[in-house]
Motif scaffolding. Structure first.
Motif, mmCIF file in Angstrom:
data_model
loop_
_atom_site.group_PDB
_atom_site.id
_atom_site.type_symbol
_atom_site.label_atom_id
_atom_site.label_comp_id
_atom_site.label_asym_id
_atom_site.label_seq_id
_atom_site.Cartn_x
_atom_site.Cartn_y
_atom_site.Cartn_z
ATOM 1 N N LEU A 50 -6.214 -5.764 -6.383
ATOM 2 C CA LEU A 50 -6.292 -4.408 -6.914
ATOM 3 C C LEU A 50 -7.745 -4.050 -7.130
ATOM 4 O O LEU A 50 -8.513 -4.846 -7.654
ATOM 5 N N MET A 51 -8.107 -2.846 -6.720
ATOM 6 C CA MET A 51 -9.477 -2.415 -6.924
ATOM 7 C C MET A 51 -9.507 -0.983 -7.434
ATOM 8 O O MET A 51 -8.500 -0.294 -7.455
ATOM 9 N N TRP A 52 -10.680 -0.531 -7.813
ATOM 10 C CA TRP A 52 -10.844 0.782 -8.403
ATOM 11 C C TRP A 52 -11.490 1.712 -7.401
ATOM 12 O O TRP A 52 -12.545 1.407 -6.857
ATOM 13 N N ASP A 53 -10.841 2.819 -7.142
ATOM 14 C CA ASP A 53 -11.416 3.835 -6.274
ATOM 15 C C ASP A 53 -12.213 4.784 -7.156
ATOM 16 O O ASP A 53 -11.648 5.620 -7.860
ATOM 17 N N LYS A 54 -13.530 4.626 -7.132
ATOM 18 C CA LYS A 54 -14.372 5.372 -8.068
ATOM 19 C C LYS A 54 -14.273 6.882 -7.868
ATOM 20 O O LYS A 54 -14.194 7.643 -8.829
ATOM 21 N N GLU A 55 -14.263 7.312 -6.611
ATOM 22 C CA GLU A 55 -14.207 8.756 -6.350
ATOM 23 C C GLU A 55 -12.914 9.356 -6.851
ATOM 24 O O GLU A 55 -12.900 10.398 -7.482
ATOM 25 N N ALA A 56 -11.810 8.704 -6.522
ATOM 26 C CA ALA A 56 -10.505 9.254 -6.889
ATOM 27 C C ALA A 56 -10.186 9.014 -8.364
ATOM 28 O O ALA A 56 -9.332 9.682 -8.935
ATOM 29 N N GLY A 57 -10.843 8.027 -8.957
ATOM 30 C CA GLY A 57 -10.527 7.692 -10.340
ATOM 31 C C GLY A 57 -9.157 7.072 -10.477
ATOM 32 O O GLY A 57 -8.463 7.260 -11.475
ATOM 33 N N LYS A 58 -8.758 6.326 -9.438
ATOM 34 C CA LYS A 58 -7.415 5.719 -9.446
ATOM 35 C C LYS A 58 -7.510 4.289 -8.970
ATOM 36 O O LYS A 58 -8.472 3.882 -8.325
ATOM 37 N N ALA A 59 -6.447 3.532 -9.241
ATOM 38 C CA ALA A 59 -6.368 2.177 -8.699
ATOM 39 C C ALA A 59 -6.045 2.245 -7.215
ATOM 40 O O ALA A 59 -5.520 3.248 -6.721
ATOM 41 N N LYS A 60 -6.379 1.178 -6.529
ATOM 42 C CA LYS A 60 -6.167 1.142 -5.075
ATOM 43 C C LYS A 60 -5.921 -0.304 -4.684
ATOM 44 O O LYS A 60 -6.405 -1.229 -5.338
ATOM 45 N N ILE A 61 -5.149 -0.501 -3.641
ATOM 46 C CA ILE A 61 -4.909 -1.851 -3.154
ATOM 47 C C ILE A 61 -6.058 -2.248 -2.239
ATOM 48 O O ILE A 61 -6.405 -1.492 -1.319
ATOM 49 N N ASP A 62 -6.646 -3.411 -2.476
ATOM 50 C CA ASP A 62 -7.668 -3.926 -1.561
ATOM 51 C C ASP A 62 -6.949 -4.698 -0.456
ATOM 52 O O ASP A 62 -6.501 -5.836 -0.652
ATOM 53 N N GLU A 63 -6.834 -4.067 0.702
ATOM 54 C CA GLU A 63 -5.999 -4.649 1.751
ATOM 55 C C GLU A 63 -6.545 -5.955 2.280
ATOM 56 O O GLU A 63 -5.795 -6.761 2.827
ATOM 57 N N ALA A 64 -7.840 -6.144 2.118
ATOM 58 C CA ALA A 64 -8.411 -7.398 2.605
ATOM 59 C C ALA A 64 -7.983 -8.578 1.724
ATOM 60 O O ALA A 64 -7.911 -9.713 2.173
ATOM 61 N N LEU A 65 -7.669 -8.297 0.452
ATOM 62 C CA LEU A 65 -7.374 -9.394 -0.468
ATOM 63 C C LEU A 65 -5.918 -9.445 -0.930
ATOM 64 O O LEU A 65 -5.429 -10.493 -1.326
ATOM 65 N N CYS A 66 -5.228 -8.316 -0.896
ATOM 66 C CA CYS A 66 -3.850 -8.281 -1.402
ATOM 67 C C CYS A 66 -2.957 -9.166 -0.551
ATOM 68 O O CYS A 66 -3.023 -9.133 0.678
ATOM 69 N N THR A 67 -2.117 -9.968 -1.201
ATOM 70 C CA THR A 67 -1.232 -10.858 -0.462
ATOM 71 C C THR A 67 0.200 -10.330 -0.433
ATOM 72 O O THR A 67 1.090 -11.018 0.051
ATOM 73 N N GLY A 68 0.419 -9.142 -0.959
ATOM 74 C CA GLY A 68 1.741 -8.531 -0.873
ATOM 75 C C GLY A 68 2.818 -9.223 -1.685
ATOM 76 O O GLY A 68 3.972 -9.241 -1.286
ATOM 77 N N CYS A 69 2.474 -9.780 -2.852
ATOM 78 C CA CYS A 69 3.481 -10.486 -3.643
ATOM 79 C C CYS A 69 4.389 -9.522 -4.413
ATOM 80 O O CYS A 69 5.493 -9.880 -4.789
ATOM 81 N N GLY A 70 3.895 -8.326 -4.705
ATOM 82 C CA GLY A 70 4.726 -7.307 -5.340
ATOM 83 C C GLY A 70 4.781 -7.340 -6.856
ATOM 84 O O GLY A 70 5.429 -6.487 -7.474
#
Lengths: 204, 353, 645
Positions: free
Chosen positions: C609-629
């Motif tokens: 999980l990462m922070w999208d500074k522009e949007a001011g929202k959380a975002k999934i870091d696709e390079a690191l997320c393992t899709g565990c849910g």
């Protein structure tokens, strides 16, 4: 055969845990031994695996085995897979004479995501690296890797950049040889392509 | 190690210090739900972690943090807070549901169920927020994302949105566990356009009133809350001979509100004299409109409330206000410091006699 | 991995210290290798296991270090050369057995113990200098300084061990273990290995067996006699040598990897004609004549070694015995503050020490550059230690945190050694309130769980991993049942010894060589010990939390075990693709506002999980997320969406 420009030549390959820099240092070290050099390769890992800074110190000599860990101010070349790590390594081991090659793609730690720390603005970061080194080359390694099919190729591309910059007493063939010792078939082909891409990028 | 602010308190800690640790918390649930840092659990408000915000909904909407009574009253009724007996009342009467099944399930006259059923049927509201005692998934759907605990079994109350009369009947009359209504309200997403009706105890109704006064930015749109039905506070009802004080939350001794004075309609027991009936106080235009429709649809039968009965209610209500002022002043040692009660000096004087 | 079993004497390979140890053992004809994983020594066994079949040797991951060493010793008793590698803490665990092998001798096989110290405790709970055990228990000690020496020394250690009939200890440090260097390979032996335990009962002439220790003080004397043969052997050893001018101004006495630091320090200062280096490879017992000869070269001596003044002390003891007529020597080292008593050494530190002794100023680099760069480098953000993306232990800690908080009686958790050790930091929500050595989590819980008479009401959760469970926890669990201590024992079962490199253990079903192995059923074992056992999936946060809350409130005495079972994410990720595709619904995400304040990133802290500074929202870091849910269940607004992949 390519000559060693300095005795010993000190190279640091660094990045963030999980980017594959242990493999990179192993390949470079293996190629050096094949060419008759003494290579010392010291990897930092362990708890560094979990997203922390990692670095492999490579000592190259014609005469003798040098110890692990390059000392302060003695890194001749820093090859970084991540730009903030390039600056960190430069601070720890570099000098005004150090040559830096870095990947452009930042890796944000959870310290930044959570709001506890900030990641510097890229221009400012690269400016600082440039100021405190002899030369800075920025390679869009991750972008090129993604175009090739996956970020997994980033580290081989960056090795290509290192070789292509003619800083080490190694040529393309010496790396192809160690790649062939380890990989076969399509994987070997792709890695060789990645190597060549890196050579191309650094020479642009 | 992590540094935590030592000078400034974060909101949940302020709430804990000023309300919970001071023994003021009526367990209304206004702070929980929609917030992962506060949970309602076994009669306590538990802080699960630290949000690091210095301002927040939990503190702002707590009925036991500073409440500008005039401002809330102006917002809902257009008049300042009078401090009189039963508060703003257009009409007071006795009523009961005409449906035997409803009355069967209810404590008294089943008026609440009847009103809500009518409101649902007529589209005045699309969903009623009530407390149920069943397992998590019902046809009404669980909205209360108490996910950090994720706890619900058939012994735990949960907030539910009832959209049909049958679903209402499952919940109403289940006892005086009304504690999950506000946490369910807190969990309604901002983009929801459902018209909502709420049943609440006086403290919960006051919390809704504070919300109306300064609506939340990222939660349920308060304009969608079309109906607030208040319950007379039932603490006294739990008293059986010999079962004196154990049902009363100690914090209730600091409460001023017997009849849920900030509701559209307040409903209480008919008392011993009118056992099968409810005392009903209609306060707002919206409340009056609903009563008219309910009567017109034949959902309710009504009768006037005898003067003596009304006098009893008024006295009980006024006594509670006076008791609250007295108890709070005794707690602070200063008549001018009434903690959460933001009253004009004139009213304070009136209630101090 | 390079071909560690390559039969090409004279060829050169780039091996790390641990691989070199393995190669040295192969060249010595090793037949038995047993270890428990431990950084920095783990690769010794895994390297040997990778060639075990081909090289006709038995290689195993044992349940713990003492069983490993005992097993290796058993093989040596039967004439099979045996090796056991361990981290520094392993030496602590094996010490009782080790001292008794001194009493009995180690048989004809030869027994080599490699211990990996971890200066600066980079991957350990503590920092310690394991060399003392050799002085303490009368064993020979060797310290290699390069990968080449590592190989050559281990090979020789087997011979030495047989000759002295004592276990031979070889000490490495992290930098030697994990540094690759040029290693010229030697020959691989062809001799057949035959095992036989020689000292069986002779009914007509019965005698006490050699391999029995016992209440005989003379056994200690006999050990001392055997060790007394070592100095003479060491006098001639090629592992001790001097490089430098005949009569230097300063003599450096050094061992291990510090020799390379010393060499480079002298080079940096350009003092090659003023400073000489005596490198000691046989560190205990001291080859006294050789050392005395070196000491006569100079009046200034600087000791350079890792962690404790071990050599410094023994050399100074020797010097104290010299007659007063000998010229006075100034000794510098840890006692004088020239070298640090803690933390790892490096070329910079040694250079500073040499410069100080020689009275010259030394600056690693230009002061202005140094100052400005240090300031600029502050912009590089810290990268705090954390669990991997998708780690089940993070989820388990979340349940523990919430359960203890809901319980509301000031409960706490005690921890142990493994990935979950990180529970003392933000990654595990600071839940781990005590941590010491293998098995200590449940150990201290036994004490804390028996303080009722003193008004103790705080609930206690003891934690350990699956490999740790087999290593050290079973006796403490039995104690908990037998002495009726009140605690909940949570076992993080991720089917691996993850922190040290995913080695298998008795609960997993494979052995060190990768072949199938019987599974020791952890659940049944706990039940048979008399504990109430429940199994939870840490990814099912609701059930895990509810189970813990229920058990915390359970007044019934008796041991309660909760097995939090889910395979390590890194192991799973290699076998299967991600189960879910994750994304954040930015309409629902409330981000920094009231009702969230970045809970998923700031508190839960999964790197996916990462922070999208522009949007001011959380975002999934696709390079690191393992899709565990799991984060779907964390988000208070239901903004993290999981879709079956």
């Amino acid at each position: 055969m390519k000559a060693l420009t300095k005795e010993p030549l000190n190279v640091i390959i660094g990045g963030v845990g999980g980017q594959g820099n242990v493999l990179m240092a192993f390949l470079v070290g293996g190629a050096l031994v094949n060419k008759g050099f003494f290579a010392g390769v010291c990897d930092t890992y362990g708890t560094s695996q979990r997203g922390g800074p990692v670095a492999s110190h490579v000592r190259i000599s014609k005469k003798t085995q040098y110890g692990p860990l390059i000392s302060s101010g003695r890194a001749d070349v820093i090859l970084a897979l991540e730009p903030a790590e390039a600056l960190r390594l430069l601070n720890q081991f570099g000098s005004q004479d150090t040559i830096v090659i870095t990947n452009s793609r930042p890796v944000y730690p959870s310290d930044v995501s959570s709001g506890k720390a900030t990641y510097p603005e890229m221009g400012e970061l690269l400016q600082a690296i440039k100021k405190f080194s002899a030369k800075l080359t920025v390679i869009d390694g991750t972008d090129a890797a993604l175009k090739m099919g996956g970020s997994i190729y980033t580290n081989i591309i960056m090795i290509g950049a290192l070789i292509g910059a003619d800083l080490l007493p190694l040529d393309r063939e010496s790396i192809v040889q160690v790649l062939a010792d380890r990989f076969h078939g399509a994987v070997l082909d792709n890695n060789t392509k990645a190597l060549d891409k890196g050579i191309e990028l650094v020479r642009q | 190690m992590e540094a935590t602010a030592s000078i400034e308190l974060y909101t949940p800690q302020k709430l804990r210090q000023e309300v919970i640790d001071e023994g003021l918390c009526p367990f209304c649930g206004g702070c929980a739900g929609g917030c992962p840092y506060l949970a309602q659990y076994k009669g306590r408000i538990v802080q699960l972690d630290c949000c690091t915000l210095s301002e927040g909904n939990c503190y702002d909407y707590c009925p036991r943090t500073y409440t500008d009574m005039d401002a809330v009253s102006q917002k809902i009724f257009g008049v300042p807070f009078s401090g009189d007996g039963i508060g703003v009342a257009r009409e007071v009467l006795l009523a009961r549901s005409t449906d035997a099944a409803t009355r069967e399930k209810s404590q008294d006259g089943g008026v609440l169920t009847a009103l809500l059923s009518v409101a649902l049927a007529e589209g005045i509201i699309n969903a009623a927020i009530v407390t149920g005692m069943s397992n998590s998934e019902t046809s009404a759907g669980l909205l209360a994302r108490n996910v950090v605990t994720g706890m619900s079994d058939d012994k735990t109350p949960v907030g539910l949105l009832a959209r049909k009369k049958e679903e209402l009947l499952q919940c109403i009359g289940a006892g005086y566990e009304n504690t999950r209504v506000l946490s369910a309200l807190n969990s309604v997403p901002k983009e929801s356009s459902e018209k909502l009706g709420i049943i609440g105890l006086p403290c919960q109704v006051a919390s809704v009133g504070k919300r109306k006064l300064s609506p939340p930015q990222n939660r349920v749109n308060m304009d969608n809350v079309k109906l607030v039905l208040g319950l007379f506070c039932a603490t006294k009802r739990w008293l059986e001979p010999g079962e004196d004080r154990q049902y009363i939350n100690k914090a209730c001794s600091y409460c001023w509100d017997l009849t849920a004075e900030f509701a559209d309609i307040s409903v209480g027991s008919g008392r011993a004299k009118f056992k099968d009936w409810n005392t009903v106080i209609v306060r707002t235009k919206a409340g009056a409109e609903l009563m008219d429709i309910a009567k017109a649809k034949g959902a309710l039968e009504t009768q006037p409330i005898p003067d003596e009965s009304l006098a009893v209610e008024k006295k009980a209500s006024l006594d509670k206000k006076k008791r609250a002022v007295k108890n709070i002043a005794a707690k602070t040692g200063d008549r001018k410091n009434l903690l959460y009660l933001g009253l004009s000096e004139a009213i304070v004087d009136k209630l101090s006699t | 991995m390079p071909g560690i079993d390559v039969d090409a004497p004279g060829s050169v390979q780039l091996l790390m210290g641990n691989e070199a140890f393995a190669r040295g053992a192969l060249e010595a004809g090793v037949g038995f290798a047993a270890s428990y994983p431990g950084t920095p020594a783990s690769e010794i066994l895994s390297t040997l296991a990778s060639v075990a079949k081909k090289m006709n040797l038995h290689a195993e991951w044992s349940t713990n270090e003492i069983v490993a060493l005992e097993a290796a010793a058993g093989a040596s008793f039967a004439g099979i050369p045996a090796i056991s590698g361990m981290k520094q803490n392993g030496i602590n665990v094996v010490s009782d057995f080790l001292v008794n092998t001194g009493m009995t001798g180690i048989g004809k096989g030869g027994l080599v113990v490699v211990v990996g110290d971890d200066p600066s405790a980079i991957s350990s709970s503590n920092e310690q200098d394991s060399r003392w055990i050799c002085r303490w228990m009368d064993m020979p000690l060797l310290e290699p300084s390069t990968a080449q020496e590592a190989k050559d020394m281990v090979k020789w250690a087997f011979e030495l061990s047989r000759e002295l009939d004592i276990a031979c200890v070889v000490r490495e440090t992290t930098r030697l273990a994990h540094t690759r260097g040029n290693v010229e390979l030697g020959e691989l032996p062809r001799a057949e290995k035959k095992a036989y335990f020689p000292d069986t009962w002779n009914m007509c002439q019965p005698t006490k067996a050699k391999f029995t220790a016992g209440p005989f003080g003379i056994l200690h004397y006999q050990l001392q006699q055997r060790l007394a043969k070592a100095p003479a052997i060491f006098e001639a050893s090629p592992f001790n040598y001097y490089l430098g001018p005949d009569k230097p101004e300063l003599l450096i006495i050094t061992s291990g990897i510090c020799r390379l630091f010393s060499m480079e320090a002298v080079e940096r200062l350009g003092l090659q004609d003023k400073v000489g280096i005596f490198k000691l490879g046989t560190s205990w017992p001291l080859p006294e004549k050789l050392v005395e000869k070196q000491l006569s070269r100079a009046q200034k001596v600087l000791f350079v070694e890792e962690i404790n003044p071990f050599i410094e002390g023994s050399v100074m003891e020797l010097a104290a015995s010299f007659p007063a007529t000998k010229p006075h020597i100034d000794f510098y080292g840890k006692r004088t503050g020239h070298m640090t008593l803690f933390g790892e050494q490096n070329t910079d530190l040694v250079t500073g020490a040499v410069a100080k002794v020689m009275g010259i100023t030394y600056q690693a680099r230009d002061a202005k550059y140094d100052k400005e760069l240090k300031e600029a480098a502050k912009m590089a953000p810290p990268r705090s230690i954390n669990f991997c993306a998708g780690c089940p232990e993070r989820a388990a800690y979340w349940a523990i945190k919430n359960a203890l908080t809901l319980d509301g009686r000031d409960g706490f958790a005690t921890g142990d050694i493994g990935c979950y050790s990180m529970g003392f930091a933000a990654g595990g929500f600071f839940q781990e309130r005590a941590m010491h050595c293998m098995g200590a989590g449940i150990g201290v819980a036994n004490g804390l769980g028996n303080l009722k008479q003193f008004g103790f009401t705080q609930p206690v959760i003891a934690m350990a991993g699956d490999s740790t469970f087999f290593h050290a926890c079973i006796p403490a669990l039995i104690n908990g049942v037998y002495n009726q201590a009140n605690f909940i024992f949570v076992i993080f079962d991720n089917s691996a010894t993850a922190m040290t490199g995913f080695q298998p253990h008795p609960g997993v079903g494979t052995c060190a060589t990768g072949e199938p192995a019987p599974v020791v059923d952890m659940d049944a074992l706990c039940r048979s010990l008399g504990a109430k056992v429940e199994v939870c999936d840490p990814f099912d946060l609701k059930n895990s939390t509810e189970t813990l809350v229920r058990l915390l409130a359970d007044e019934e005495p008796g041991a309660k075990v909760v097995i939090m079972r889910r395979v390590c994410e890194l192991v799973r990720g290699r076998r299967e693709k991600a189960p879910y595709k994750m994304h954040v619904d930015t309409d629902r995400c409330v981000g920094d506002e009231c009702g969230c304040k970045r809970l998923c990133i700031r508190l839960f802290g999964c790197p996916g999980l990462m922070w999208d500074k522009e949007a001011g929202k959380a975002k999934i870091d696709e390079a690191l997320c393992t899709g565990c849910g799991v984060c779907t269940d964390i988000c208070p607004q239901g903004a993290i969406i999981k879709e079956a992949a």
